[in-house]
Design an enzyme around this catalytic site. Structure first.
Site, PDB file in Angstrom:
ATOM      1  N   CYS A 201       0.791  -0.763 -56.375  1.00 35.97           N
ATOM      2  CA  CYS A 201       0.527  -2.149 -55.980  1.00 35.97           C
ATOM      3  C   CYS A 201      -0.730  -2.584 -56.723  1.00 35.97           C
ATOM      4  O   CYS A 201      -1.394  -1.778 -57.359  1.00 35.97           O
ATOM      5  CB  CYS A 201       0.239  -2.247 -54.492  1.00 35.97           C
ATOM      6  SG  CYS A 201       1.530  -1.548 -53.464  1.00 35.97           S
TER       7      CYS A 201
ATOM      8  N   ARG B 196       1.814  -4.813 -61.681  1.00 39.83           N
ATOM      9  CA  ARG B 196       1.732  -3.617 -60.834  1.00 39.83           C
ATOM     10  C   ARG B 196       2.676  -3.687 -59.633  1.00 39.83           C
ATOM     11  O   ARG B 196       2.815  -2.711 -58.898  1.00 39.83           O
ATOM     12  CB  ARG B 196       0.295  -3.426 -60.323  1.00 39.83           C
ATOM     13  CG  ARG B 196      -0.723  -3.220 -61.422  1.00 39.83           C
ATOM     14  CD  ARG B 196      -2.084  -2.993 -60.829  1.00 39.83           C
ATOM     15  NE  ARG B 196      -2.119  -1.780 -60.037  1.00 39.83           N
ATOM     16  CZ  ARG B 196      -2.367  -0.570 -60.504  1.00 39.83           C
ATOM     17  NH1 ARG B 196      -2.606  -0.408 -61.790  1.00 39.83           N
ATOM     18  NH2 ARG B 196      -2.380   0.478 -59.709  1.00 39.83           N
TER      19      ARG B 196
ATOM     20  N   TRP C 171       4.229  -3.481 -54.160  1.00 39.76           N
ATOM     21  CA  TRP C 171       5.423  -2.786 -54.654  1.00 39.76           C
ATOM     22  C   TRP C 171       5.761  -1.815 -53.542  1.00 39.76           C
ATOM     23  O   TRP C 171       5.096  -0.802 -53.373  1.00 39.76           O
ATOM     24  CB  TRP C 171       5.085  -2.061 -55.957  1.00 39.76           C
ATOM     25  CG  TRP C 171       6.242  -1.352 -56.571  1.00 39.76           C
ATOM     26  CD1 TRP C 171       6.571  -0.037 -56.427  1.00 39.76           C
ATOM     27  CD2 TRP C 171       7.210  -1.907 -57.449  1.00 39.76           C
ATOM     28  NE1 TRP C 171       7.684   0.239 -57.157  1.00 39.76           N
ATOM     29  CE2 TRP C 171       8.097  -0.878 -57.802  1.00 39.76           C
ATOM     30  CE3 TRP C 171       7.407  -3.188 -57.986  1.00 39.76           C
ATOM     31  CZ2 TRP C 171       9.182  -1.088 -58.663  1.00 39.76           C
ATOM     32  CZ3 TRP C 171       8.477  -3.378 -58.837  1.00 39.76           C
ATOM     33  CH2 TRP C 171       9.347  -2.344 -59.177  1.00 39.76           C
TER      34      TRP C 171
ATOM     35  N   ASN D 189      -3.614   0.346 -52.144  1.00 40.44           N
ATOM     36  CA  ASN D 189      -2.659   0.824 -53.146  1.00 40.44           C
ATOM     37  C   ASN D 189      -2.647   2.337 -53.034  1.00 40.44           C
ATOM     38  O   ASN D 189      -3.702   2.962 -53.097  1.00 40.44           O
ATOM     39  CB  ASN D 189      -3.126   0.390 -54.545  1.00 40.44           C
ATOM     40  CG  ASN D 189      -2.348   1.092 -55.635  1.00 40.44           C
ATOM     41  OD1 ASN D 189      -1.176   1.371 -55.489  1.00 40.44           O
ATOM     42  ND2 ASN D 189      -3.021   1.375 -56.738  1.00 40.44           N
ATOM     43  N   GLY D 190      -1.466   2.917 -52.842  1.00 39.69           N
ATOM     44  CA  GLY D 190      -1.376   4.376 -52.742  1.00 39.69           C
ATOM     45  C   GLY D 190      -0.460   4.761 -51.610  1.00 39.69           C
ATOM     46  O   GLY D 190       0.338   3.962 -51.124  1.00 39.69           O
TER      47      GLY D 190
ATOM     48  N   GLU E 277      17.904  13.548 -72.919  1.00 37.93           N
ATOM     49  CA  GLU E 277      16.958  12.452 -72.695  1.00 37.93           C
ATOM     50  C   GLU E 277      16.116  12.218 -73.959  1.00 37.93           C
ATOM     51  O   GLU E 277      15.839  11.065 -74.319  1.00 37.93           O
ATOM     52  CB  GLU E 277      16.084  12.765 -71.467  1.00 37.93           C
ATOM     53  CG  GLU E 277      15.035  11.740 -71.119  1.00 37.93           C
ATOM     54  CD  GLU E 277      15.564  10.323 -70.883  1.00 37.93           C
ATOM     55  OE1 GLU E 277      16.784  10.119 -70.781  1.00 37.93           O
ATOM     56  OE2 GLU E 277      14.736   9.404 -70.827  1.00 37.93           O
TER      57      GLU E 277
ATOM     58  N   LYS F 153      16.005   8.629 -75.992  1.00 40.50           N
ATOM     59  CA  LYS F 153      14.776   7.888 -76.311  1.00 40.50           C
ATOM     60  C   LYS F 153      14.713   7.607 -77.802  1.00 40.50           C
ATOM     61  O   LYS F 153      14.392   6.499 -78.221  1.00 40.50           O
ATOM     62  CB  LYS F 153      13.524   8.676 -75.893  1.00 40.50           C
ATOM     63  CG  LYS F 153      13.261   8.790 -74.417  1.00 40.50           C
ATOM     64  CD  LYS F 153      12.870   7.499 -73.741  1.00 40.50           C
ATOM     65  CE  LYS F 153      14.050   6.774 -73.201  1.00 40.50           C
ATOM     66  NZ  LYS F 153      14.548   7.083 -71.899  1.00 40.50           N
TER      67      LYS F 153
ATOM     68  N   GLU G 138      17.530   5.012 -78.990  1.00 38.75           N
ATOM     69  CA  GLU G 138      17.424   3.619 -78.540  1.00 38.75           C
ATOM     70  C   GLU G 138      16.201   2.911 -79.127  1.00 38.75           C
ATOM     71  O   GLU G 138      16.188   1.694 -79.232  1.00 38.75           O
ATOM     72  CB  GLU G 138      17.445   3.509 -77.016  1.00 38.75           C
ATOM     73  CG  GLU G 138      16.229   4.054 -76.312  1.00 38.75           C
ATOM     74  CD  GLU G 138      16.334   3.961 -74.788  1.00 38.75           C
ATOM     75  OE1 GLU G 138      17.045   3.103 -74.280  1.00 38.75           O
ATOM     76  OE2 GLU G 138      15.674   4.772 -74.116  1.00 38.75           O
TER      77      GLU G 138
ATOM     78  N   HIS H 158      30.358  24.886 -81.901  1.00 32.38           N
ATOM     79  CA  HIS H 158      31.775  24.507 -81.789  1.00 32.38           C
ATOM     80  C   HIS H 158      32.064  23.159 -82.445  1.00 32.38           C
ATOM     81  O   HIS H 158      32.981  22.455 -82.029  1.00 32.38           O
ATOM     82  CB  HIS H 158      32.195  24.472 -80.310  1.00 32.38           C
ATOM     83  CG  HIS H 158      32.082  25.806 -79.640  1.00 32.38           C
ATOM     84  ND1 HIS H 158      32.968  26.827 -79.845  1.00 32.38           N
ATOM     85  CD2 HIS H 158      31.146  26.295 -78.797  1.00 32.38           C
ATOM     86  CE1 HIS H 158      32.607  27.887 -79.150  1.00 32.38           C
ATOM     87  NE2 HIS H 158      31.501  27.589 -78.503  1.00 32.38           N
TER      88      HIS H 158
ATOM     89  N   LYS I  49      16.331  -4.227 -69.457  1.00 31.71           N
ATOM     90  CA  LYS I  49      15.737  -3.272 -68.523  1.00 31.71           C
ATOM     91  C   LYS I  49      16.694  -2.953 -67.386  1.00 31.71           C
ATOM     92  O   LYS I  49      16.795  -1.816 -66.942  1.00 31.71           O
ATOM     93  CB  LYS I  49      14.418  -3.844 -67.978  1.00 31.71           C
ATOM     94  CG  LYS I  49      13.638  -2.892 -67.101  1.00 31.71           C
ATOM     95  CD  LYS I  49      13.033  -1.761 -67.912  1.00 31.71           C
ATOM     96  CE  LYS I  49      12.481  -0.646 -67.069  1.00 31.71           C
ATOM     97  NZ  LYS I  49      12.393   0.627 -67.802  1.00 31.71           N
TER      98      LYS I  49
HETATM   99  C1  F6R Z   1      17.020   4.339 -71.134  1.00 34.91           C
HETATM  100  C2  F6R Z   1      17.184   3.379 -70.062  1.00 34.91           C
HETATM  101  C3  F6R Z   1      18.552   3.169 -69.492  1.00 34.91           C
HETATM  102  C4  F6R Z   1      18.496   3.200 -67.966  1.00 34.91           C
HETATM  103  C5  F6R Z   1      19.869   2.878 -67.364  1.00 34.91           C
HETATM  104  C6  F6R Z   1      19.862   3.005 -65.853  1.00 34.91           C
HETATM  105  O1  F6R Z   1      15.710   4.387 -71.593  1.00 34.91           O
HETATM  106  O2  F6R Z   1      16.256   2.766 -69.639  1.00 34.91           O
HETATM  107  O3  F6R Z   1      19.443   4.129 -69.971  1.00 34.91           O
HETATM  108  O4  F6R Z   1      18.060   4.476 -67.571  1.00 34.91           O
HETATM  109  O5  F6R Z   1      20.246   1.586 -67.726  1.00 34.91           O
HETATM  110  O6  F6R Z   1      18.973   2.138 -65.257  1.00 34.91           O
HETATM  111  P1  F6R Z   1      18.595   2.271 -63.721  1.00 34.91           P
HETATM  112  O7  F6R Z   1      17.856   3.554 -63.544  1.00 34.91           O
HETATM  113  O8  F6R Z   1      17.758   1.067 -63.418  1.00 34.91           O
HETATM  114  O9  F6R Z   1      19.884   2.284 -62.949  1.00 34.91           O
END
Ligand code: F6R
Length: 606
Positions: free
Chosen positions: A2, A28, A75, A101-102, A478, A482, A485, A501, A601
C-alpha cells in the site's frame, strides 16, 4: 503493498497536500483510499473504496482542513476492498487514526485480546488493532510517543505506520519495520511517505527511516528514536537528484528492473501467508479425489513447479493445466470431489476465469491465489490467498512468479504436514530455508553484473534454448518466456532429458543453451545432458550452486547462486538471473521491457 503518506504543514490545507502525495503513490495500490486530519482538536476522516480520483470526486479528500494529517492508498491484503476496510483506522473514541503498509502477523490473538477488554473493532483489517493498542496505552497514562512505542513492541510482522492523535495534535508518529518509510524535510513543513516520489515536488531533502525506528514529525522538526530503548538517533538528510518519473521507479530505469529488485521484500511478504488460510486450503486438498492447478503464462509455470513439489513433498498427485485447455481436456471429469486451484496475478485472466466458472458449475471446490483482492477470482473462490506482492507495472510478470511460488510451496508444506508424510527434520529444514529466502534472492541479484556481460556476449544470437530437470523444468520454461516476450526471440525450453528426442537437431556450433543446474537430485543426469549439447558445439550458460565444480568445468559461462537451497525452493532463487538476462537482452536490443509489443498486463479475452 500500500502507499502511506503523512504531512505536517506550517500553514495551508493539509488535505490537499496529502492528496497530492497519494496521487504519486497510486502505483503502490489503488483499491481504496482515505485521509485523516486533525482540525480544532478533532479527527476528520474521509475514506472509501475506489481509485484515488474517484474517491476525490465523491468525497473531496483534498478539502480536509487542518495542518496535520495522514493518508493511505490501499492494496488489500486482510479484508476485501470496502469503505470499512479502507484506511485510516481509528480507536473506539476516534482519538487515534492509523495508516499502515505491511502485514501484522499476530493480529488475530491481539484482536481477541482487545475485544475481551471491551474494544469495538469495526473492520476486518490487521491495521485497526494498532489504533486500539495505542488507545489502551494512552488510557494507562503514557504520552502519545510512548504509547506508540509500547504498542508496536507487541506487533509481529512488517509495518510502516503513520499515526495521529487528538491528545497531541501537532505530532505525527511514524514507525518502520520491514516496510519502506522515508521522511522529507521541507520548507513548508515535513513529510513522511512509503516512497520518495510522494513528496519530491515539495522537497528533495530526504531521511531514510531504518527498521526498528520511530520518527516524531511536526511542522518544524523531525526526531528519530530507537523503538527498543527510546534513545534519539541523529541522522542528516541527503539530497535526491532524481526527477519525478525516475523517482516513481525508485531510481531504476524501468519498472521491470525495479520489480526484479523488489523480490527479496515481495518474497518475504508472500512467505507471511497466514497458517489459518493455508490450513483451510490444505484441508480442501486433502479431502479431494482430483486436484488441478489451473493458470496461464507465468502463473502456469509457478503451478508446474508446485505440482512437482506436491508430488515429492506432500505425496499428492496434482495436475497442472494451462487454463485455456482445461475445460476441453478435463471438463468431463469435474465433480464435487474435485479441487481446482487457480493462480492468477490479476485475478481477471479470461482463460483462467472461464476454466474456474466451468469447474464451479460442475460442483468443484475453487481455491484461488491472486495479487488482486476483490478480483473476479477472489469472488469465485471458496478460499483464496493473496500473493502480497503489490502492483506489478511491468507487463512481464517477475515478482509474480516468485511470490506465487512462495505461497504455493507453503501450501505444499501445509499439505505434507497435514498428511503426516514429511519428517520433522525435513519440515524444519524447509521452514528455516523459507525464512532465509529473501536473503538468498538478494544474493542471486548480486549476479547482475555477470548477467550484463553475458547479455553483451550473446546479444547477436537469433535463438536460445533453456533446459532444466525436475522442479526446474518450470524455471527453464519461465526463463524462456521472459526472454522471448521481451527480446522477441524464438526461444525454446524443454525438460533437459527430453531435449535429445528432437530439439538436439537444432543445435549447431555456438548455439546458446542455458542450463538450470542446481546440485539437487537431478544433478548427475543434467551433467549428461550438458555433455550431449557440448558435444554438438553448443555454448553452455549454466546457473549453478556456488560450490559447483563439474558443471562449471563444462560451461562457457556460469552464474553462481547461493548453496544449500532445498530443491523445492530453488525456482525462486534460480529464476532471478533469468529475469535479469531477459531484461538486459531487451534493453540492449533497444526494446522497452515495460511494454513488450502485442502484450497486455491482464488478458481479459479468451
Ligand atoms: C508473462 C505474463 C503472462 C501472465 C499471464 C497470466 O510475463 O505476464 O504470461 O503471466 O497472462 O496472467 P495472470 O497471472 O494475471 O492470470
Amino acid at each position: 503493498m500500500c502507499g502511506i503518506s503523512a504531512v505536517a504543514l506550517k500553514e495551508g490545507t493539509v488535505g490537499s497536500a496529502i492528496y497530492d502525495c497519494l496521487t504519486k503513490l497510486e502505483y503502490r495500490g489503488y483499491d481504496s483510499v482515505g485521509e485523516a486530519t486533525i482540525s480544532n482538536g478533532e479527527l476528520m476522516i474521509k475514506k472509501d473504496k475506489g481509485k484515488i480520483a474517484e474517491v476525490e470526486n465523491e468525497l473531496q479528500l483534498s478539502q480536509l482542513p487542518g495542518l496535520i494529517g495522514i493518508g493511505h492508498t490501499r492494496w488489500a491484503t486482510h479484508g476485501a476492498p470496502s469503505k470499512e476496510n479502507a484506511h485510516p483506522h481509528t480507536d473506539c473514541k476516534s482519538t487515534v487514526a492509523v495508516v499502515h503498509n505491511g502485514i501484522i502477523e499476530n493480529f488475530l490473538p491481539l484482536r481477541e485480546e482487545l475485544e475481551m477488554t471491551g474494544h469495538i473493532l469495526r473492520s476486518k483489517t490487521d491495521t485497526e488493532i494498532v489504533a486500539h493498542l495505542v488507545e489502551a496505552e494512552l488510557r494507562s497514562g503514557k504520552n502519545f510517543v510512548e504509547s506508540v512505542r509500547s504498542a508496536v513492541k507487541r506487533l509481529d510482522g512488517a509495518y510502516a505506520l503513520a499515526i495521529i492523535c487528538t491528545a497531541e495534535p501537532d505530532k505525527i508518529v511514524c514507525v518502520r519495520k520491514e516496510s519502506p518509510l522515508v521522511l522529507g524535510i521541507g520548507k513548508d513543513g515535513n513529510y513522511c511517505a512509503s516512497d520518495i516520489p510522494a513528496f519530491l515536488s515539495k522537497t528533495n531533502r530526504v531521511i531514510l527511516l531504518e527498521d526498528g525506528e520511530i520518527a516524531v514529525v511536526t511542522s518544524n522538526s523531525v526526531k528519530i528514536l530507537n523503538i527498543e530503548d527510546g534513545i534519539e538517533i541523529i541522522r542528516e538528510p541527503f539530497i535526491v537528484e532524481w526527477n519525478v518519473e525516475r523517482a516513481a521507479k525508485t531510481g531504476y530505469a524501468h519498472f521491470m528492473l525495479k520489480e526484479i529488485h523488489e523480490q527479496p521484500l515481495s518474497v518475504r511478504n508472500a512467505a507471511r501467508t497466514h497458517s489459518m488460510f493455508l490450513d483451510l486450503m490444505a484441508g480442501e486438498i486433502m479431502r479431494a479425489k482430483k486436484i488441478f492447478l489451473v493458470a496461464c503464462g507465468t502463473s502456469y509455470h509457478a503451478c508446474l513447479g508446485a505440482a512437482y513439489a506436491f508430488s515429492t513433498l506432500a505425496k499428492l498427485s496434482v495436475t497442472p493445466v494451462v487454463a485455456s485447455e482445461f475445460t476441453d481436456m478435463y471438463g468431463g471429469l469435474i465433480d464435487n470431489a474435485t479441487v481446482v486451484l487457480a493462480v492468477s496475478q490479476s485475478g481477471e485472466t479470461a482463460d483462467t476465469l472461464s476454466a474456474v466458472r466451468g469447474a464451479k458449475d460442475r460442483g468443484a471446490i475453487i481455491l484461488g491465489i491472486t495479487n488482486a483482492m476483490g478480483s473476479s477470482l477472489t469472488r469465485l473462490s471458496n478460499v483464496y490467498i493473496g500473493q502480497n506482492s503489490g502492483p506489478e507495472m511491468g507487463v512481464a510478470a517477475t515478482k509474480t512468479f516468485t511470490a506465487q511460488y512462495t505461497v504455493l510451496v507453503q501450501l505444499v508444506i501445509a499439505s505434507a504436514r497435514k498428511r503426516q508424510v514429511i519428517t520433522k527434520q525435513e519440515l524444519e529444514r524447509l521452514e528455516s530455508a523459507l525464512s532465509q529466502l529473501p536473503n538468498s534472492v538478494s544474493l542471486s541479484l548480486l549476479q547482475e553484473g555477470r548477467i550484463i556481460q553475458i547479455a553483451e556476449r550473446f546479444i547477436d544470437k537469433s535463438s536460445f534454448c533453456f533446459l532444466g530437470r525436475g522442479i526446474n523444468v518450470a524455471t527453464a520454461l519461465e526463463g524462456r518466456l521472459k526472454l522471448l516476450e521481451l527480446s522477441y526471440l524464438p526461444a525454446i525450453a524443454y525438460p533437459a532429458g527430453e531435449s535429445k528426442h528432437g530439439f538436439i537437431s537444432v543445435v549447431e556450433q555456438d548455439y546458446p543453451v542455458v542450463f538450470v543446474a542446481p546440485r539437487d537430485e537431478t544433478y548427475t543426469k543434467i551433467i549428461g545432458n550438458i555433455m550431449e549439447m557440448k558435444a554438438r558445439g553448443a555454448r553452455i550458460i549454466s546457473l549453478v550452486d556456488e560450490q559447483d565444480k563439474d558443471v562449471v568445468n563444462l560451461s562457457d559461462e556460469t552464474i553462481k547462486l547461493p548453496s544449500g537451497i532445498p530443491s523445492a525452493l530453488s525456482p525462486i532463487v534460480y529464476v532471478v538471473p533469468l529475469q535479469l538476462l531477459a531484461y538486459h537482452m531487451a534493453v540492449k536490443k533497444g526494446n522497452n521491457p515495460d511494454f513488450p509489443r502485442n502484450l497486455a498486463k491482464s488478458v481479459t479475452v479468451q
